[in-house]
Design a protein around this motif. Structure first.
Motif, PDB file in Angstrom:
ATOM      1  N   VAL A   1      39.887  32.149  52.731  1.00 15.53           N
ATOM      2  CA  VAL A   1      39.458  33.521  52.977  1.00 15.53           C
ATOM      3  C   VAL A   1      37.933  33.566  52.988  1.00 15.53           C
ATOM      4  CG1 VAL A   1      39.656  34.161  50.531  1.00 15.53           C
ATOM      5  CG2 VAL A   1      39.630  35.938  52.256  1.00 15.53           C
TER       6      VAL A   1
ATOM      7  N   LYS B   1      41.953  35.820  42.132  1.00 15.09           N
ATOM      8  CA  LYS B   1      40.579  36.186  42.450  1.00 15.09           C
ATOM      9  C   LYS B   1      40.465  37.059  43.696  1.00 15.09           C
ATOM     10  CE  LYS B   1      38.752  31.896  40.581  1.00 15.09           C
ATOM     11  NZ  LYS B   1      38.035  30.653  40.907  1.00 15.09           N
ATOM     12  N   HIS B   2      41.433  36.957  44.594  1.00 12.96           N
ATOM     13  CA  HIS B   2      41.368  37.678  45.868  1.00 12.96           C
ATOM     14  C   HIS B   2      42.526  38.671  45.964  1.00 12.96           C
ATOM     15  CE1 HIS B   2      39.519  33.668  46.737  1.00 12.96           C
ATOM     16  NE2 HIS B   2      38.548  34.485  47.102  1.00 12.96           N
TER      17      HIS B   2
ATOM     18  N   ARG C   1      36.586  30.424  50.911  1.00 11.25           N
ATOM     19  CA  ARG C   1      37.172  29.837  49.712  1.00 11.25           C
ATOM     20  C   ARG C   1      38.687  29.826  49.876  1.00 11.25           C
ATOM     21  NH1 ARG C   1      33.119  29.568  46.002  1.00 11.25           N
ATOM     22  NH2 ARG C   1      31.485  31.127  46.157  1.00 11.25           N
TER      23      ARG C   1
ATOM     24  N   ASN D   1      37.728  40.856  56.248  1.00 11.74           N
ATOM     25  CA  ASN D   1      37.913  39.485  55.795  1.00 11.74           C
ATOM     26  C   ASN D   1      38.502  38.650  56.932  1.00 11.74           C
ATOM     27  OD1 ASN D   1      37.065  40.157  53.204  1.00 11.74           O
ATOM     28  ND2 ASN D   1      39.134  40.556  52.497  1.00 11.74           N
TER      29      ASN D   1
ATOM     30  N   SER E   1      50.722  35.966  46.556  1.00 19.03           N
ATOM     31  CA  SER E   1      50.372  37.060  45.646  1.00 19.03           C
ATOM     32  C   SER E   1      51.515  37.393  44.700  1.00 19.03           C
ATOM     33  CB  SER E   1      49.978  38.310  46.445  1.00 19.03           C
ATOM     34  OG  SER E   1      48.826  38.058  47.202  1.00 19.03           O
TER      35      SER E   1
ATOM     36  N   TYR F   1      40.915  35.329  57.469  1.00 18.17           N
ATOM     37  CA  TYR F   1      41.858  34.416  56.834  1.00 18.17           C
ATOM     38  C   TYR F   1      42.135  33.256  57.780  1.00 18.17           C
ATOM     39  CZ  TYR F   1      42.491  38.195  53.536  1.00 18.17           C
ATOM     40  OH  TYR F   1      42.259  39.161  52.591  1.00 18.17           O
TER      41      TYR F   1
ATOM     42  N   ASN G   1      41.517  42.893  59.373  1.00 20.93           N
ATOM     43  CA  ASN G   1      41.274  41.499  59.025  1.00 20.93           C
ATOM     44  C   ASN G   1      41.379  40.644  60.278  1.00 20.93           C
ATOM     45  OD1 ASN G   1      41.231  41.731  56.028  1.00 20.93           O
ATOM     46  ND2 ASN G   1      43.348  42.389  56.309  1.00 20.93           N
TER      47      ASN G   1
ATOM     48  N   GLU H   1      35.331  36.310  52.798  1.00 24.09           N
ATOM     49  CA  GLU H   1      35.100  37.722  52.549  1.00 24.09           C
ATOM     50  C   GLU H   1      33.814  38.168  53.232  1.00 24.09           C
ATOM     51  OE1 GLU H   1      37.300  38.522  48.385  1.00 24.09           O
ATOM     52  OE2 GLU H   1      35.464  37.346  48.257  1.00 24.09           O
TER      53      GLU H   1
ATOM     54  N   PHE I   1      42.286  30.815  49.199  1.00 22.98           N
ATOM     55  CA  PHE I   1      42.841  32.064  48.688  1.00 22.98           C
ATOM     56  C   PHE I   1      43.475  31.821  47.333  1.00 22.98           C
ATOM     57  CE2 PHE I   1      46.270  35.108  48.071  1.00 22.98           C
ATOM     58  CZ  PHE I   1      45.608  36.300  48.275  1.00 22.98           C
TER      59      PHE I   1
END
Length: 64
Positions: free
Chosen positions: A19, A34-35, A28, A2, A61, A4, A43, A21, A30
């Motif tokens: 992010v 969803k991520h 999209r 991914n 998160s 970032y 990464n 993917e 973050f």
């Protein structure tokens, strides 16, 4: 892998992280709902130092 991408505000602080993917068509914003950020995976980090982006992703998160 991914990618970032940090989006900075006028004070050069991270306002958002995009992010991209591996299999997605485009990046999209973050969204921890969803991520999933896995620091153990390879990464790419763009727009700010890696440690700052990782800190922002971890904090986002934990808020969800």
């Amino acid at each position: 892998m991914n990618c970032y991408v940090a989006e900075l505000d006028e004070t050069n602080r991270i306002a958002a992280v995009w992010v991209k993917e591996r299999k997605a068509r485009g990046p999209r914003i973050f969204d921890p709902k969803k991520h999933i950020f896995d620091p153990q995976l390879a990464n790419d980090f763009v727009g700010a130092p890696q440690n700052e982006i990782v800190r922002w992703l971890t904090a986002a998160s934990l808020k969800s």
